[in-house]
Design a protein around this motif. Structure first.
Motif, PDB file in Angstrom:
ATOM      1  N   LYS A 113      54.618   5.776  46.189  1.00 19.07           N
ATOM      2  CA  LYS A 113      53.576   6.792  46.315  1.00 19.07           C
ATOM      3  C   LYS A 113      53.723   7.617  47.585  1.00 19.07           C
ATOM      4  O   LYS A 113      53.411   8.810  47.605  1.00 19.07           O
ATOM      5  CB  LYS A 113      52.202   6.122  46.273  1.00 19.07           C
ATOM      6  CG  LYS A 113      51.026   7.087  46.233  1.00 19.07           C
ATOM      7  CD  LYS A 113      49.713   6.340  46.104  1.00 19.07           C
ATOM      8  CE  LYS A 113      48.539   7.301  46.044  1.00 19.07           C
ATOM      9  NZ  LYS A 113      47.247   6.579  45.908  1.00 19.07           N
ATOM     10  N   SER A 114      54.204   6.994  48.645  1.00 19.86           N
ATOM     11  CA  SER A 114      54.337   7.704  49.917  1.00 19.86           C
ATOM     12  C   SER A 114      55.382   8.818  49.861  1.00 19.86           C
ATOM     13  O   SER A 114      55.396   9.706  50.733  1.00 19.86           O
ATOM     14  CB  SER A 114      54.713   6.716  51.029  1.00 19.86           C
ATOM     15  OG  SER A 114      55.981   6.119  50.770  1.00 19.86           O
ATOM     16  N   THR A 115      56.245   8.795  48.846  1.00 13.01           N
ATOM     17  CA  THR A 115      57.280   9.827  48.720  1.00 13.01           C
ATOM     18  C   THR A 115      56.924  10.909  47.700  1.00 13.01           C
ATOM     19  O   THR A 115      57.718  11.824  47.489  1.00 13.01           O
ATOM     20  CB  THR A 115      58.629   9.206  48.325  1.00 13.01           C
ATOM     21  OG1 THR A 115      58.534   8.677  46.975  1.00 13.01           O
ATOM     22  CG2 THR A 115      59.025   8.082  49.268  1.00 13.01           C
ATOM     23  N   TYR A 116      55.760  10.791  47.080  1.00 13.73           N
ATOM     24  CA  TYR A 116      55.391  11.757  46.046  1.00 13.73           C
ATOM     25  C   TYR A 116      55.474  13.190  46.561  1.00 13.73           C
ATOM     26  O   TYR A 116      55.918  14.094  45.849  1.00 13.73           O
ATOM     27  CB  TYR A 116      53.971  11.480  45.535  1.00 13.73           C
ATOM     28  CG  TYR A 116      53.846  10.306  44.581  1.00 13.73           C
ATOM     29  CD1 TYR A 116      54.953   9.559  44.193  1.00 13.73           C
ATOM     30  CD2 TYR A 116      52.598   9.942  44.070  1.00 13.73           C
ATOM     31  CE1 TYR A 116      54.823   8.481  43.323  1.00 13.73           C
ATOM     32  CE2 TYR A 116      52.468   8.862  43.201  1.00 13.73           C
ATOM     33  CZ  TYR A 116      53.581   8.139  42.834  1.00 13.73           C
ATOM     34  OH  TYR A 116      53.442   7.073  41.982  1.00 13.73           O
ATOM     35  N   TRP A 117      54.992  13.396  47.786  1.00 11.97           N
ATOM     36  CA  TRP A 117      54.939  14.765  48.304  1.00 11.97           C
ATOM     37  C   TRP A 117      56.328  15.388  48.385  1.00 11.97           C
ATOM     38  O   TRP A 117      56.491  16.599  48.162  1.00 11.97           O
ATOM     39  CB  TRP A 117      54.251  14.806  49.665  1.00 11.97           C
ATOM     40  CG  TRP A 117      55.111  14.400  50.834  1.00 11.97           C
ATOM     41  CD1 TRP A 117      55.202  13.168  51.401  1.00 11.97           C
ATOM     42  CD2 TRP A 117      56.006  15.244  51.579  1.00 11.97           C
ATOM     43  NE1 TRP A 117      56.093  13.177  52.452  1.00 11.97           N
ATOM     44  CE2 TRP A 117      56.605  14.447  52.583  1.00 11.97           C
ATOM     45  CE3 TRP A 117      56.368  16.591  51.504  1.00 11.97           C
ATOM     46  CZ2 TRP A 117      57.534  14.943  53.505  1.00 11.97           C
ATOM     47  CZ3 TRP A 117      57.298  17.098  52.412  1.00 11.97           C
ATOM     48  CH2 TRP A 117      57.870  16.280  53.396  1.00 11.97           C
ATOM     49  N   GLU A 118      57.337  14.566  48.678  1.00 15.25           N
ATOM     50  CA  GLU A 118      58.689  15.090  48.797  1.00 15.25           C
ATOM     51  C   GLU A 118      59.196  15.620  47.448  1.00 15.25           C
ATOM     52  O   GLU A 118      59.816  16.694  47.387  1.00 15.25           O
ATOM     53  CB  GLU A 118      59.627  14.008  49.317  1.00 15.25           C
ATOM     54  CG  GLU A 118      59.266  13.476  50.696  1.00 15.25           C
ATOM     55  CD  GLU A 118      60.205  12.382  51.140  1.00 15.25           C
ATOM     56  OE1 GLU A 118      61.415  12.461  50.815  1.00 15.25           O
ATOM     57  OE2 GLU A 118      59.743  11.435  51.807  1.00 15.25           O
TER      58      GLU A 118
END
Length: 373
Positions: A230-235
């Motif tokens: 989830k922490s990489t979704y923005w990328e």
């Protein structure tokens, strides 16, 4: 050739029927998948077992950060996330308004229910982007090459400002122009879709359909399907958004050229900015028109977050629909007569007035026409 990182090992290749059929067995995401390539002359049709496998065979464009925007966001986002988390913890129970029955029946009109930091619209002053008015943006944001002293701002500059809250340098904006130019190609199936749609179908309907068809290129959907954290979704969303923004002028120009012209779209020029390329693809090479397009796209880049199209994009995106699906839905909202289609209706009204009153009507004639219509 298989994209590195998606296909972990080529386990077996066997040929049958004198190269007519090629069976390829590969290990994708820890599971063995069978792909069948049926060859017929220069054509090859790929049948894949499941969407994940199909995505792995699809050639994907490489990420690019020529402008440095993604790197800058990676610095900005963590402290911003911490700030929002602390703010919500301290003020989470604070009331910001009351809701009436009329508001509920009126489509949530007047209900405070979202946060928008990129722009604010004032009935008297007009719009401000990250605190800057349009005249201030015209002074502060970088301009096109050769127009540095008296040109209009580039929308690439406003995009940087909206994303970071910072006024970009000319070098950063040039990098963004190059990055969008490198991402602007549209897959053949989208071109085929647009060229085969009936010319009587409204351009906005074609636009929404073409954007939805671009979803085949979604890096977020691909990453999510492969279990991205989830922490990489923005990328992944960032990559989709950058790809989509880059491709939109190509798609819009293709629709315009197919409906109204010969269907031939001028190729992207990597030395030009986003607006100039769009104008060229539409068939307008005059520098004055390029400047008009730069200003027009700049001041229309954001319009608070609560209008129909922006809110729709947020709403659909909240289901973790990727940027292509979210933006396609937003364009369906924009196509409504109480939103973007109002521009078309105004143009129709003006042309009808011109037809009735002639090219040089008096103020009194125009005033009376307004009252009558």
């Amino acid at each position: 050739r298989y994209p590195a990182g998606f296909v972990s090992a080529l386990a077996e290749v066997s040929r049958r029927r004198e190269d007519t059929i090629l069976f390829v067995r590969v290990c994708v995401g820890g599971r063995m998948r069978m792909f069948v390539l049926v060859r017929a002359g220069v054509c090859a049709y790929v049948f894949a077992c499941g969407q994940k496998a199909a995505a792995c065979l699809r050639a994907s464009s490489t990420s690019s950060d020529v402008s440095g925007l993604k790197s800058r966001l990676s610095e900005i986002i963590p402290p911003k996330q911490a700030e929002v988390k602390a703010f919500r913890k301290e003020h989470g129970a604070t009331k910001i308004g009351d809701v009436s029955v009329e508001m509920a029946y009126g489509g949530m009109r007047g209900i405070k229910g979202m946060v928008c930091e990129t722009s604010v619209l004032d009935a008297d002053e007009g719009i401000r982007f990250r605190g800057y008015s349009i005249p201030e943006c015209q002074k502060l944001l970088p301009r096109a090459v050769g127009m540095e002293t008296d040109g209009e701002p580039l929308p690439e500059g406003l995009f940087w400002l909206l994303m970071t809250g910072e006024v970009p340098t000319a070098e950063q904006v040039r990098g963004l122009s190059q990055e969008w130019a490198s991402r602007a190609s549209v897959p053949p199936h989208v071109v085929s879709l647009v060229t085969n749609l009936p010319s009587t179908l409204h351009p906005m309907s074609q636009f929404a359909a073409a954007i939805a068809a671009l979803q085949s290129e979604s890096r977020f959907a691909q990453a999510y399907g492969q279990g991205a954290h989830k922490s990489t979704y923005w990328e992944h969303c960032y990559e989709d958004a950058m790809d989509l923004i880059a491709k939109l002028p190509t798609v819009a120009s293709l629709i315009y050229k197919v409906i109204y012209k010969d269907g031939d779209v001028t190729p992207i020029d990597s030395n030009l900015d986003w607006s100039a390329n769009f104008a060229n693809m539409l068939g307008f090479r005059d520098n004055q028109f390029h400047e008009l397009m730069r200003l027009y796209l700049t001041i229309h880049s954001d319009h608070e977050g609560g209008n129909v199209s922006a809110h729709t994009c947020h709403l659909v995106g909240s289901a973790l629909s990727d940027p292509y699906l979210s933006f396609s839905a937003a364009m369906c909202g924009l196509a409504g007569p109480l939103h973007g289609l109002a521009n078309q209706e105004v143009l129709v009204w003006i042309t009808e007035m011109q037809s009735k009153l002639g090219d040089k009507p008096s103020d009194a004639d125009v005033g009376q026409y307004v009252k009558d219509t």
